[in-house]
Design a protein around this motif. Structure first.
Motif, PDB file in Angstrom:
ATOM      1  N   LYS A 215      35.608  36.309  41.499  1.00  0.00           N
ATOM      2  CA  LYS A 215      35.625  36.287  40.046  1.00  0.00           C
ATOM      3  C   LYS A 215      35.436  34.853  39.526  1.00  0.00           C
ATOM      4  CE  LYS A 215      36.239  40.661  39.498  1.00  0.00           C
ATOM      5  NZ  LYS A 215      35.155  41.500  38.927  1.00  0.00           N
ATOM      6  N   ARG A 217      37.055  33.417  37.313  1.00  0.00           N
ATOM      7  CA  ARG A 217      38.356  32.753  37.173  1.00  0.00           C
ATOM      8  C   ARG A 217      38.677  31.910  38.419  1.00  0.00           C
ATOM      9  NH1 ARG A 217      43.586  33.829  38.705  1.00  0.00           N
ATOM     10  NH2 ARG A 217      45.230  33.080  37.287  1.00  0.00           N
ATOM     11  N   TYR A 260      37.790  36.922  33.453  1.00  0.00           N
ATOM     12  CA  TYR A 260      38.430  37.811  34.416  1.00  0.00           C
ATOM     13  C   TYR A 260      37.496  38.933  34.867  1.00  0.00           C
ATOM     14  CZ  TYR A 260      42.716  35.483  32.958  1.00  0.00           C
ATOM     15  OH  TYR A 260      43.671  34.554  32.691  1.00  0.00           O
TER      16      TYR A 260
END
Length: 321
Positions: A215, A217, A260
């Motif tokens: 991801k 993130r 996210y």
């Protein structure tokens, strides 16, 4: 008194002295030059007082241009340092009068050791010259000191003469930029010639990489942790797939993306600027500046990621364009 005019007189006097010596150069210079360039040992320079300071400079110039050399202080030589001289060495003694006491006292020992002795003097009838295997006698010229006493023109002349020996000898050796860089690794040229990207890149735990499919993130966290301004996306075999830069992240955040929800593969640049680990750092610096980027991934011959190079890291070691 016009101080500038007085200063110009010093320049004029010393320039005139240099021209006198330049025009007097003959086979003596050639003989000394060949003696130095064919030396099997080291070229040892010695001199007392001001000629000693000159000798240190000449020795340093010789050494930096490919002639192994060191300076030997006459007083130290008389107290044991003559043991530093071998029969394969060439000793150049500098004394404008040719009668410096400390120099004269060591001449017979130098001859007994078997070293070749070269004299640089302004007195052809001096004791120094009588002992020498070859010599350079400077013609008469005026010292720049208004009293005619302080070594000024004579020391300048000796320095330039030493420069001439060192430079021409280096041409005989075929001394080049690579040789110079080898002897000057801390200098700008040495760094340009010898530092490769792999020598200064961020590697291992200091490098910022993340696997494909992770991801966004996770990429943000990795980039912030390593502080390189870029994170490299790799596959399971550590082959490079792309990069995400801090600029890429800013643009995505400005567009309101869900960090996210996105995978790194969705926003990475798939054709980034990359460097081979063997490329010279100065070449990498030039490319980084041309492309206006601050960092880039580094790969090995199999296209496996091995590090990240930053423009600032190259500049920090003293390499400039």
């Amino acid at each position: 008194m016009n101080y500038v005019d007085e200063a110009k007189k010093v320049f004029d006097t010393e320039i005139e002295a240099l021209n006198i010596i330049r025009n007097s150069l003959d086979d003596s210079f050639t003989h000394i030059l060949h003696t130095i360039s064919e030396c099997k040992g080291k070229v040892i320079i010695t001199g007392m007082g001001k000629p000693g300071h000159v000798g240190r400079k000449i020795s340093a110039t010789l050494a930096s241009l490919g002639t192994p050399s060191f300076f030997l202080h006459p007083a130290e030589a008389l107290h044991g340092d003559l043991g530093m001289i071998s029969e394969d060495d060439v000793v150049i003694a500098i004394s404008y009068s040719g009668e410096s006491e400390e120099i004269i006292r060591m001449l017979s020992n130098i001859k007994a050791i078997g070293a070749t002795l070269i004299g640089i003097s302004g007195n052809k009838d001096s004791t120094l010259i009588k002992y020498c295997d070859c010599y350079q006698v400077f013609p008469n010229f005026q010292e720049a000191c208004y009293l005619g006493l302080a070594p000024t023109s004579s020391t300048t002349a000796a320095i330039v003469y030493g420069d001439a020996l060192a430079v021409v000898a280096s041409k005989i050796y075929g001394f080049n930029e690579d040789n110079y860089g080898l002897y000057h690794p801390a200098g700008s040229l040495g760094k340009k010639l010898f530092y490769k990207v792999k020598d200064i890149m961020a590697t291992d735990e200091n490098n910022a990489t993340i696997k494909s499919g992770e991801k966004l993130r996770s990429a943000i966290i990795e980039m912030g942790k390593k502080g390189l301004g870029v994170v490299t996306i790799v596959d399971r075999e550590n082959t490079i797939l792309g990069v995400i830069t801090d600029g890429d992240l800013r643009r995505q955040l400005e567009n309101g993306v869900n960090v996210y929800g996105l995978d790194v593969d969705e926003i990475m640049t798939q054709t980034p600027t990359i460097f081979d680990e063997e490329i010279m750092a100065v070449e990498a610096l030039q490319i980084l500046k041309q492309k206006n980027i601050s960092s880039a991934p580094v790969v090995d011959s199999k296209n496996k990621v091995v590090g990240t190079i930053r423009l600032q890291d190259i500049l920090n070691i003293g390499i400039v364009l």
